[in-house]
Design a protein around this motif. Structure first.
Motif, PDB file in Angstrom:
ATOM      1  N   SER A  59       0.833  -1.277   0.076  1.00 18.44           N
ATOM      2  CA  SER A  59       0.061  -0.014   0.144  1.00 18.44           C
ATOM      3  C   SER A  59       0.947   1.455   0.149  1.00 18.44           C
ATOM      4  CB  SER A  59      -1.051  -0.040   1.360  1.00 18.44           C
ATOM      5  OG  SER A  59      -0.363  -0.150   2.480  1.00 18.44           O
ATOM      6  N   LEU A  60       1.992   1.110   0.458  1.00 17.17           N
ATOM      7  CA  LEU A  60       2.919   2.224   0.389  1.00 17.17           C
ATOM      8  C   LEU A  60       3.291   2.683  -0.903  1.00 17.17           C
ATOM      9  CD1 LEU A  60       5.364   1.675   3.589  1.00 17.17           C
ATOM     10  CD2 LEU A  60       2.981   3.059   3.614  1.00 17.17           C
ATOM     11  N   LEU A  61       3.683   1.520  -1.790  1.00 16.33           N
ATOM     12  CA  LEU A  61       4.273   1.690  -3.269  1.00 16.33           C
ATOM     13  C   LEU A  61       2.802   2.156  -3.940  1.00 16.33           C
ATOM     14  CD1 LEU A  61       6.041  -1.488  -3.909  1.00 16.33           C
ATOM     15  CD2 LEU A  61       6.774   0.802  -3.574  1.00 16.33           C
ATOM     16  N   LEU A  62       1.394   1.969  -3.459  1.00 15.54           N
ATOM     17  CA  LEU A  62       0.412   2.292  -4.205  1.00 15.54           C
ATOM     18  C   LEU A  62       0.129   3.807  -3.838  1.00 15.54           C
ATOM     19  CD1 LEU A  62      -2.540   1.938  -5.486  1.00 15.54           C
ATOM     20  CD2 LEU A  62      -3.249   1.336  -3.354  1.00 15.54           C
ATOM     21  N   ALA A  63       0.626   4.283  -2.454  1.00 11.78           N
ATOM     22  CA  ALA A  63       0.327   5.634  -2.246  1.00 11.78           C
ATOM     23  C   ALA A  63       1.347   6.487  -2.938  1.00 11.78           C
ATOM     24  CB  ALA A  63       0.660   5.668  -0.803  1.00 11.78           C
ATOM     25  N   MET A  64       2.464   6.011  -3.226  1.00 10.54           N
ATOM     26  CA  MET A  64       3.648   6.608  -4.052  1.00 10.54           C
ATOM     27  C   MET A  64       3.043   7.057  -5.534  1.00 10.54           C
ATOM     28  SD  MET A  64       7.396   5.464  -4.941  1.00 10.54           S
ATOM     29  CE  MET A  64       6.604   4.063  -6.232  1.00 10.54           C
ATOM     30  N   TRP A  65       2.501   5.910  -6.004  1.00 10.11           N
ATOM     31  CA  TRP A  65       1.991   5.999  -7.476  1.00 10.11           C
ATOM     32  C   TRP A  65       0.900   7.091  -7.426  1.00 10.11           C
ATOM     33  CZ3 TRP A  65       3.917   4.516 -11.874  1.00 10.11           C
ATOM     34  CH2 TRP A  65       4.926   3.680 -11.873  1.00 10.11           C
ATOM     35  N   LEU A  66      -0.143   6.949  -6.521  1.00  8.46           N
ATOM     36  CA  LEU A  66      -1.155   7.873  -6.421  1.00  8.46           C
ATOM     37  C   LEU A  66      -0.759   9.233  -6.338  1.00  8.46           C
ATOM     38  CD1 LEU A  66      -3.828   5.600  -4.400  1.00  8.46           C
ATOM     39  CD2 LEU A  66      -3.737   6.160  -6.921  1.00  8.46           C
ATOM     40  N   MET A  67       0.295   9.349  -5.269  1.00 11.99           N
ATOM     41  CA  MET A  67       0.594  10.726  -5.298  1.00 11.99           C
ATOM     42  C   MET A  67       1.413  11.529  -6.564  1.00 11.99           C
ATOM     43  SD  MET A  67       1.948  11.107  -1.252  1.00 11.99           S
ATOM     44  CE  MET A  67       2.917   9.969  -1.330  1.00 11.99           C
ATOM     45  N   GLY A  68       2.183  10.644  -7.037  1.00  9.40           N
ATOM     46  CA  GLY A  68       2.856  10.910  -8.169  1.00  9.40           C
ATOM     47  C   GLY A  68       1.676  11.203  -9.421  1.00  9.40           C
ATOM     48  N   LEU A  69       0.860  10.413  -9.462  1.00  7.89           N
ATOM     49  CA  LEU A  69      -0.413  10.612 -10.489  1.00  7.89           C
ATOM     50  C   LEU A  69      -0.928  12.066 -10.304  1.00  7.89           C
ATOM     51  CD1 LEU A  69      -2.353   9.675 -12.795  1.00  7.89           C
ATOM     52  CD2 LEU A  69      -3.489   8.503 -10.912  1.00  7.89           C
ATOM     53  N   GLU A  70      -1.334  12.414  -9.103  1.00  8.16           N
ATOM     54  CA  GLU A  70      -1.861  13.657  -8.865  1.00  8.16           C
ATOM     55  C   GLU A  70      -0.858  14.688  -8.908  1.00  8.16           C
ATOM     56  OE1 GLU A  70      -5.224  14.050  -7.772  1.00  8.16           O
ATOM     57  OE2 GLU A  70      -5.195  11.867  -8.066  1.00  8.16           O
ATOM     58  N   PHE A  71       0.270  14.537  -8.757  1.00  7.18           N
ATOM     59  CA  PHE A  71       1.238  15.560  -9.104  1.00  7.18           C
ATOM     60  C   PHE A  71       1.382  15.889 -10.564  1.00  7.18           C
ATOM     61  CE2 PHE A  71       5.484  17.325 -10.218  1.00  7.18           C
ATOM     62  CZ  PHE A  71       5.599  18.372  -9.433  1.00  7.18           C
ATOM     63  N   GLY A  72       1.383  14.864 -11.280  1.00  4.78           N
ATOM     64  CA  GLY A  72       1.225  14.918 -12.620  1.00  4.78           C
ATOM     65  C   GLY A  72       0.104  15.515 -13.468  1.00  4.78           C
ATOM     66  N   ILE A  73      -1.165  15.085 -12.846  1.00  6.78           N
ATOM     67  CA  ILE A  73      -2.295  15.734 -13.420  1.00  6.78           C
ATOM     68  C   ILE A  73      -2.396  17.075 -13.226  1.00  6.78           C
ATOM     69  CG2 ILE A  73      -4.885  15.749 -12.809  1.00  6.78           C
ATOM     70  CD1 ILE A  73      -4.647  12.747 -12.576  1.00  6.78           C
ATOM     71  N   MET A  74      -1.904  17.635 -11.827  1.00  7.14           N
ATOM     72  CA  MET A  74      -1.786  19.146 -11.419  1.00  7.14           C
ATOM     73  C   MET A  74      -0.826  19.987 -12.497  1.00  7.14           C
ATOM     74  SD  MET A  74      -2.231  19.390  -7.325  1.00  7.14           S
ATOM     75  CE  MET A  74      -0.338  18.587  -7.052  1.00  7.14           C
ATOM     76  N   ARG A  75       0.170  19.413 -13.024  1.00  8.56           N
ATOM     77  CA  ARG A  75       1.144  19.789 -13.907  1.00  8.56           C
ATOM     78  C   ARG A  75       0.526  19.905 -15.106  1.00  8.56           C
ATOM     79  NH1 ARG A  75       5.845  22.317 -12.652  1.00  8.56           N
ATOM     80  NH2 ARG A  75       6.745  21.586 -14.615  1.00  8.56           N
TER      81      ARG A  75
END
Length: 222
Positions: free
Chosen positions: A81-97
Motif C-alpha cells: 500500500s505504500l507503493l500504491l500511495a507513492m503512485w497515486l501521489m505521483g499521478l496527482e502531481f502529474g495531473i496538476m502539472r
C-alpha cells in the motif's frame, strides 16, 4: 435587475448574493454579465472525480494491507500500500502539472515521464527487477519522451523550440554518459537512447533552424 436591501444598490446579471455584503438579493435576475467557462468546469469536475477515486483506492489499499494483512504472493514482508500511495501521489502531481497554464508541453511531458521513471525504479527496487528496469525500461521510456518532444518541436507554433530540443538532448545524452562511466559499459537500449537523442536533435535543428535561431535571439538578446 436584482437589488441588495442592505447596500441599496442594483446588481446586474444573475448573481444570487450581493458581492459587497453577501446578503441575498431581491428582484428578478438578468442575463449573465460574464461568459461561463464550460471547459474549465469540466476539467474541475474531472479532477475532483479522479481525486475522489484516488483517495478511495488509497484508503482501501491501506485497509487491506495493514488491517486485513493482504500481501502480494512472494513478498510477505512488503507493505504494497505504500507503493500504491507513492503512485497515486505521483499521478496527482502529474495531473496538476497538466492543468498548470504557465508550463509548456515539453515541460509537462518531460516532468510526467521523469516522475513515472522514478516511481517505477522505486517499485522495481522493492519487487526485485531493478536490473531490467535500468537496462531496458528506463532507456525505452526516455526514448519515448525524446520522440514526443521531437514531434512537439515540429508542430510548435509559439517559438518554444529550444525547450523541446534541450529536454530531448539532455534526457538522452546525460543519462547515457552517466551510465557508461558508472558501469564501464552500455547496454544496447542505452546506445539506442543516445543515438535517437542526437539524431532527433540534429533533425529538429535542420527542420526548425530558423525558429531555433529566432528563439536564441529572443531569449539571449543577441
Amino acid at each position: 435587475m436584482r437589488k441588495c436591501p442592505y447596500c441599496n444598490i442594483g446588481i446586474e446579471g444573475d448573481l444570487l448574493k450581493c458581492p459587497l455584503c453577501q446578503s441575498k438579493l431581491s428582484g428578478t435576475g438578468e442575463a449573465p454579465c460574464y461568459p461561463t467557462f464550460e471547459a474549465q468546469k469540466k476539467r474541475s469536475l474531472f479532477y475532483k472525480i479522479q481525486l475522489f477515486l484516488a483517495w478511495g483506492l488509497l484508503i482501501v489499499g491501506v485497509g487491506l494491507d495493514f488491517m486485513v494483512g493482504l500481501r502480494i504472493p512472494g513478498y510477505p514482508g512488503l507493505h504494497w500500500s505504500l507503493l500504491l500511495a507513492m503512485w497515486l501521489m505521483g499521478l496527482e502531481f502529474g495531473i496538476m502539472r497538466q492543468f498548470k497554464p504557465d508550463t509548456g508541453s515539453a515541460g509537462k511531458v518531460t516532468m510526467l515521464m521523469l516522475i513515472t521513471i522514478a516511481m517505477w525504479c522505486v517499485t522495481a527496487y522493492y519487487l526485485g527487477f531493478m536490473k531490467i528496469t535500468i537496462d531496458l525500461v528506463v532507456p525505452s521510456a526516455l526514448v519515448a519522451t525524446i520522440i514526443a518532444n521531437f514531434v512537439l518541436a515540429m508542430i510548435d507554433k509559439n517559438g518554444n523550440t529550444m525547450s523541446y530540443l534541450l529536454s530531448g538532448l539532455l534526457m538522452g545524452v546525460v543519462p547515457s554518459v552517466i551510465y557508461y562511466f558508472a558501469s564501464a559499459k552500455m547496454p544496447i537500449a542505452w546506445v539506442v537512447c543516445l543515438m535517437v537523442s542526437v539524431i532527433l536533435f540534429a533533425g529538429a535543428v535542420i527542420f526548425k533552424g530558423r525558429a531555433v535561431a529566432a528563439e536564441l535571439q529572443r531569449r539571449f538578446h543577441v
